[in-house]
Design an enzyme around this catalytic site. Structure first.
Site, PDB file in Angstrom:
ATOM      1  N   GLU A  27     -10.613  -3.197 -22.705  1.00 33.25           N
ATOM      2  CA  GLU A  27     -12.000  -3.572 -22.478  1.00 33.25           C
ATOM      3  C   GLU A  27     -12.946  -2.867 -23.466  1.00 33.25           C
ATOM      4  OE1 GLU A  27     -12.529  -3.923 -18.194  1.00 33.25           O
ATOM      5  OE2 GLU A  27     -14.611  -3.331 -18.494  1.00 33.25           O
ATOM      6  N   ALA A  87      -9.498  -4.802 -10.562  1.00 36.25           N
ATOM      7  CA  ALA A  87      -9.341  -3.343 -10.444  1.00 36.25           C
ATOM      8  C   ALA A  87      -9.559  -2.681 -11.807  1.00 36.25           C
ATOM      9  CB  ALA A  87      -7.973  -3.026  -9.845  1.00 36.25           C
ATOM     10  N   ARG A  88      -8.499  -2.555 -12.588  1.00 39.10           N
ATOM     11  CA  ARG A  88      -8.611  -2.027 -13.947  1.00 39.10           C
ATOM     12  C   ARG A  88      -7.628  -2.794 -14.832  1.00 39.10           C
ATOM     13  NH1 ARG A  88     -12.810  -0.252 -12.759  1.00 39.10           N
ATOM     14  NH2 ARG A  88     -13.583   1.890 -12.872  1.00 39.10           N
ATOM     15  N   HIS A 146     -16.386  -7.938 -16.379  1.00 36.33           N
ATOM     16  CA  HIS A 146     -16.448  -6.765 -15.480  1.00 36.33           C
ATOM     17  C   HIS A 146     -17.733  -6.788 -14.626  1.00 36.33           C
ATOM     18  CE1 HIS A 146     -14.819  -2.393 -14.984  1.00 36.33           C
ATOM     19  NE2 HIS A 146     -15.366  -2.824 -13.876  1.00 36.33           N
ATOM     20  N   SER A 187       0.857  -1.179   0.000  1.00 36.51           N
ATOM     21  CA  SER A 187       0.000   0.000   0.000  1.00 36.51           C
ATOM     22  C   SER A 187       0.892   1.228   0.000  1.00 36.51           C
ATOM     23  CB  SER A 187      -0.866  -0.035   1.261  1.00 36.51           C
ATOM     24  OG  SER A 187      -1.339   1.241   1.569  1.00 36.51           O
ATOM     25  N   ARG A 188       0.556   2.190  -0.856  1.00 35.67           N
ATOM     26  CA  ARG A 188       1.371   3.417  -0.905  1.00 35.67           C
ATOM     27  C   ARG A 188       1.224   4.206   0.385  1.00 35.67           C
ATOM     28  NH1 ARG A 188      -0.161   6.980  -5.771  1.00 35.67           N
ATOM     29  NH2 ARG A 188      -2.132   6.179  -5.052  1.00 35.67           N
TER      30      ARG A 188
HETATM   31  C1  DGY Z   1     -16.021   0.725 -10.393  1.00 36.26           C
HETATM   32  O1  DGY Z   1     -16.944   1.240  -9.750  1.00 36.26           O
HETATM   33  O2  DGY Z   1     -14.971   1.298 -10.627  1.00 36.26           O
HETATM   34  C2  DGY Z   1     -16.235  -0.677 -10.859  1.00 36.26           C
HETATM   35  O3  DGY Z   1     -15.257  -1.074 -11.738  1.00 36.26           O
HETATM   36  C3  DGY Z   1     -17.622  -0.802 -11.465  1.00 36.26           C
HETATM   37  O4  DGY Z   1     -17.917  -2.143 -11.605  1.00 36.26           O
END
Ligand code: DGY
Length: 319
Positions: free
Chosen positions: A267, A237-238, A285, A176-177
């Site tokens: 995505e 996350a992403r 997702h 964690s930063r």
């Molecule tokens: C967000 O809220 O960032 C999520 O990825 C949505 O599913």
């Protein structure tokens, strides 16, 4: 009365809440709104309620006009919003932290189970109609009890995932930063380490950090090579936090044992190299995809927009 543009379909309760006070122009088309249509519709908006699929950049803010006061994202992640461009124009940007924590941690843990216990492979086998029977060595996975979960990004969702890991008898380390409240770390019995150590000791690595320039390809070939051959990577996350070319190669070559993904670098396109592999579980997702959670997200976004339009502090300002 102000003009609120909603860029995609959100639960009715949130639309009604906005409509009780303002004029609402909500996109309800079956497909996502096109960029051209979005640029046209936002003209004259005082508030934009945006979905994570829409890019809110300088061009869009300028298309809205100088009266725009707030961009309320219906998501906790806000990599789709150019926050400095909002700040420069005096526009408040908001998000929806907290309300999707448990749902997203559920999906992270679901993917951990899918990857380690080969659930997707089992389901595909049954649906393929191929003959099968119980066997001592049939579709063996890896147990979680006594293993180490490494959590990258120990905000609310990381902590909720840690709590689930504890219930499964796992040890938890985290990177964690900013660190976390020592009381919570003690409660979770979680040890803070740097990323190198986390990758080296973890049997499962789960990503929960925000996406931005600092975390672009945080997990690439070097980091995957630093993980145990028997380890799994999970990303809720992403997508672009992971270099998908490197991940596909690592999975193909056995540099790691498996992965579970809910988000993708480009995505909704999924890397073709991942689609070919059996040792990766793939979800579209779904992190926050429950009726209750999506409703809570939309209501919080509406509260954020309404607060700014009334000159008040919104419950969840980003900047
Ligand atoms: C967000 O809220 O960032 C999520 O990825 C949505 O599913």
């Amino acid at each position: 009365m102000s003009r609120v543009v909603v860029t995609g379909r959100i639960p009715d309760a949130a639309i009604e809440k906005l409509r009780a006070e303002h004029e609402v122009d909500a996109w309800t088309g079956p497909e996502a709104i096109s960029r051209e249509e979005l640029l046209r519709r936002v003209a004259g908006a005082d508030a934009i309620v945006s979905l994570l699929t829409e890019r809110v950049d300088a061009e869009l803010l300028d298309a809205a006009g100088p009266q725009l006061k707030v961009v309320a994202n219906v998501a906790v992640g806000y990599d789709n919003i150019d926050v400095p461009a909002c700040t420069e124009r005096g526009i408040v940007a908001t998000n929806t932290p907290g309300v999707l924590t448990e749902a997203t941690a559920d999906i992270a843990f679901g993917l951990i189970l899918m990857a380690t216990r080969r659930l997707g492979e089992g389901e595909r086998l049954i649906r393929s109609g191929q003959p099968w029977k119980w066997g001592m060595f049939f579709l063996l996975g890896s147990s979680l009890q006594g293993k180490t979960l490494g959590i990258v990004g120990m905000g609310g969702i990381g902590q909720a995932t840690a709590r689930r890991a504890k219930a499964f008898g796992m040890d938890v380390v985290y990177q964690s930063r900013s660190g976390i409240d020592p009381k919570i770390a003690a409660e979770l019995d979680a040890q803070r380490v740097d990323l190198d150590e986390l990758l080296a000791v973890s049997d499962v690595v789960s990503l929960h950090c925000p996406y931005g320039p600092a975390t672009h390809h945080l997990i690439g070939a070097e980091q995957l090579a630093a993980m145990k051959n028997s380890a799994f990577l999970v990303n809720t996350a992403r997508g672009p936090i992971v270099d998908e070319d490197a991940l596909a190669a690592a999975l193909r070559e056995g540099a790691i044992a498996g992965a579970g993904l809910d988000v993708y670098e480009h995505e909704p396109r999924v890397h073709p190299g991942l689609l070919e592999l059996d040792n990766v579980a793939l979800l579209p997702h779904l992190g926050s995809a429950t009726v209750e959670t999506r409703t809570a997200m939309a209501m919080l976004a509406a509260d954020n927009a309404l607060a700014v339009l009334s000159g008040e502090q919104p419950p969840a300002a980003i900047s």
